[in-house]
Each structure stands twice: as structure tokens, then as C-alpha cells.
Enzyme design. Structure first.
Site, PDB file in Angstrom:
ATOM      1  N   ASP A 278      27.403  32.368  64.868  1.00  0.00           N
ATOM      2  CA  ASP A 278      25.736  32.244  64.118  1.00  0.00           C
ATOM      3  C   ASP A 278      25.041  31.372  65.114  1.00  0.00           C
ATOM      4  OD1 ASP A 278      26.649  33.515  61.703  1.00  0.00           O
ATOM      5  OD2 ASP A 278      27.910  31.810  61.354  1.00  0.00           O
TER       6      ASP A 278
ATOM      7  N   HIS B 141      29.137  30.677  56.653  1.00  0.00           N
ATOM      8  CA  HIS B 141      29.049  31.618  57.607  1.00  0.00           C
ATOM      9  C   HIS B 141      28.672  32.924  56.620  1.00  0.00           C
ATOM     10  CE1 HIS B 141      29.503  35.049  60.248  1.00  0.00           C
ATOM     11  NE2 HIS B 141      30.266  35.583  59.586  1.00  0.00           N
TER      12      HIS B 141
END
Ligand code: NAX
Length: 328
Positions: free
Chosen positions: A161, A189
Site C-alpha cells: 500500500d 491492509h
């Protein structure tokens, strides 16, 4: 020459495993002078074990100078024996008609078993990275199942990410990706994560001023980074694998070898700062040195950020509540 270290990888015959193992064995994770012994775990099913054999044959065929040994097994206690590093990639994928809650429970069972095995047989200073989803909560479960290991040894992967957030910002501003510093991705996440560019600099200039397009940041950038995983599946017909493996390498390399003051994002057990309850595995900015990570403290949290950070936190709390009964 350095003594070899033991690196356990679960889900070794899966698509991330296939993109990961060869890079670990070539020295990209722990350095070109660090021999490794790979200890690979797969499910006991014939098909998985056969596929693992094939991967091990290919590893052999690379004749990697740094590959000092290999173990392939279906037993976590064999895979984690004396392990210095563990990359927990294998997880139960969501099957047809499977509810999010069922997925959580199935994975909880896996990560309780693996946490116990780590607790019993791994090196006491093992560094654990959980990649398998739901990564933050799986890391939390493994940590809680390994009471004799230090909590800070358990981390979850937010680095993909983080890297996505860097790349999208580089594209928008036309600046090289390595000119970007102090990116932060807070939280889980999952699409609820919060990529926060308030502290980010690009070639020394403040990112928000340079971008000068708050609507883009809020309405395009944040959702794009959050939903990137789904966009990859849509395009490729398969979930991110090479980029996920790359992020896992980045995470472990930085943790082991240091970041030279550069901020990176890791999912780590909270110390209670930033209003994140103790032990929740939450993405925060860290620097790494001497084999340890250190969270960046004292960042100002404005109202917009507080809302975003609480939203992703609430999802993590729900996941934790979902597995509470199993953890006892
Ligand atoms: P694959 O299904 O290709 O591979 C997973 C492998 O794990 C399979 O070979 C399976 O047999 C094995 N496995 C399953 N349960 C196991 C267990 N209990 N012990 C040992 N091995 C086991 O999935 P892949 O694409 O490699 O993805 C692996 C995991 O990473 C998934 O949970 C996925 O959702 C997750 N991801 C996490 C990311 C992150 O940023 N944290 C991004 C990429 C990826 O989506």
C-alpha cells in the site's frame, strides 16, 4: 563468510511464494553476503506438496551461491524450527459463497496454530511478517498465540500500500519515486487504509502544496490506492503477486538492514499512541535501524485524519471481536 540464517516462508507454492523465494535466495532481502536456508511450508495435500517440490527443484536449478539449504514440509514446527525470519504468506482464500466472517475464522485457526508453533520452536529474536489476508488481524492472532515471543517481533504488510501510494504520487507530480519522503499509510491492509501525504515531501517540497489539488487527493488518490488490489484482479484475473512479493522483500530488508532515516510503513502492534488501542496491528510510519523498527511519534492528527484513522481502526476492532472467542 557469514553464518546462514533460516528464513521460513508459508504458502511457498502459491503465486506470491513463486515471486518471492527466488529473490530471497539471490540475496535481495538480506544482502548479497548473507547465506540463507529456506524452510518452506505448504498444505499437506498431494497437489500442494507436489507443487512445492517443483519450486524446490527450480530453486536448485538456479544454483544460487547464497542458498545454503532447503526444507520443504507440511508441518509448521519443522518450517519454523530455529527460524530467524518468517514470511507468513499462506492463508485461506475466500471461496464461493464464503462470508467475510467465515474467512476470518478459517484464517484465525491457521494463525493460532502457526503462532503456537513459532512460540515453541522459532529463534527468540525472529522477525515475522504476515502477508496472508486479513494480514493485520492474522498477525494479531499469531502474536497473541505466541506469548513467549516479544510482541514487537510480529508485523503485518502495509508496504504494498505504501509503495502504491508513492507511485501514484510520483505519476501525478511527474517526479521520480525516490524523491518522495515521509509517506504514511495508516491502518488496516484493506480498502479502508488511509494514505496520508500531509508530511510527505517531494524533492524537498511539501506534497500538498506541490500537488495543489485537494479534490484529487481526497476523491481520486485515496480511493485509488485503497482499491488498487481490486483493480489488479480486474486487469490480471489474479491478485497482485510480484508486487506483493516485492513489498515483502522491501519490508524485511528494511527491518533487517535499516532505512537510513527514511520513513516506511509497517503494520506493528500499537503502543497506544495516536489513539490506537494497545496491541492492535496498525499501519504506522517507522524508521528502522540495527534490526529494530521505531515508530514516528508526535505527528499531528487533524480532524480529517482522525476520521479516516478511526474508520480503518473500527474495521480492525470488528475483526478482533470476531476472533475473540477463539483466542480465549
Ligand atoms: P495463492 O493461493 O496463490 O497461494 C497461497 C498458498 O498458500 C497456496 O499454495 C496454499 O496451498 C498455501 N496455503 C494455504 N493455507 C496454508 C497454510 N495453512 N499453511 C501453509 N500454506 C498454506 O495466494 P497468493 O496470491 O500467493 O496470496 C497469498 C496471500 O497473500 C493471500 O491471503 C492474499 O490475500 C494475500 N495478499 C496480501 C497482500 C498484502 O498486501 N498484505 C497483497 C497481496 C495478496 O493479496
Amino acid at each position: 563468510a557469514k553464518a546462514p540464517v533460516r528464513v521460513a516462508v508459508t504458502g511457498a507454492a502459491g503465486q506470491i511464494g513463486y515471486a518471492l523465494l527466488f529473490r530471497i535466495a539471490s540475496g535481495e532481502m538480506l544482502g548479497k553476503d548473507q547465506p540463507v536456508i529456506l524452510q518452506m511450508l505448504e498444505l499437506p495435500m498431494e497437489k500442494a506438496q507436489q507443487a512445492l517440490k517443483g519450486v524446490m527443484m527450480e530453486l536448485e536449478d538456479c544454483a544460487f551461491p547464497l542458498l545454503a539449504g532447503m526444507v520443504g514440509t507440511d508441518d509448521p514446527r519443522v518450517a519454523f524450527k530455529d527460524a530467524d525470519y518468517a514470511l507468513l504468506v499462506g492463508a485461506r482464500p475466500r471461496g464461493p459463497g464464503m462470508e467475510r466472517k467465515d474467512l476470518l475464522m478459517e484464517n484465525a485457526k491457521i494463525f493460532i496454530e502457526q503462532g503456537k508453533a513459532l512460540n515453541d520452536v522459532a529463534a527468540r529474536n525472529i522477525k515475522v511478517l504476515v502477508v496472508g489476508n486479513p494480514a493485520n488481524t492474522n498477525a494479531y492472532i499469531a502474536m497473541k498465540s505466541a506469548p513467549s515471543l516479544p510482541k514487537e517481533n510480529f508485523t503485518a504488510m502495509l508496504r504494498l500500500d505504501h509503495n502504491r501510494a508513492l507511485s501514484q504520487l510520483a505519476t501525478k507530480t511527474g517526479k521520480p519515486v525516490d524523491s518522495i519522503e515521509k509517506m504514511v499509510v495508516w491502518g488496516n491492509h484493506s480498502p479502508t487504509m488511509y494514505p496520508d501525504y500531509r508530511f510527505t515531501t517531494i524533492a524537498g517540497q511539501a506534497a500538498p502544496a506541490l500537488v495543489n489539488d485537494e479534490a484529487w487527493y481526497k476523491n481520486e488518490y485515496i480511493p485509488k490506492v485503497g482499491k488498487r488490489g481490486a483493480a489488479i484482479i480486474e486487469a490480471r484475473g489474479l491478485s497482485s503477486a510480484a508486487s506483493a512479493a516485492n513489498a515483502a522483500i522491501d519490508h524485511m530488508r528494511d527491518w533487517a538492514l535499516g532505512t537510513n532515516g527514511k520513513w516506511v510503513t509497517m503494520g506493528i502492534p500499537s503502543d497506544g499512541s495516536y489513539g490506537i488501542p494497545q496491541d492492535v496491528i496498525y499501519g504506522v510510519p517507522v524508521t528502522c535501524a540495527n534490526g529494530k523498527y521505531e515508530r514516528i511519534t508526535g505527528l499531528e492528527i487533524d480532524a480529517f485524519s482522525r476520521e479516516k484513522m478511526d474508520f480503518t481502526l473500527n474495521e480492525l476492532k470488528e475483526e478482533q471481536d470476531g476472533v475473540k472467542a477463539l483466542l480465549g
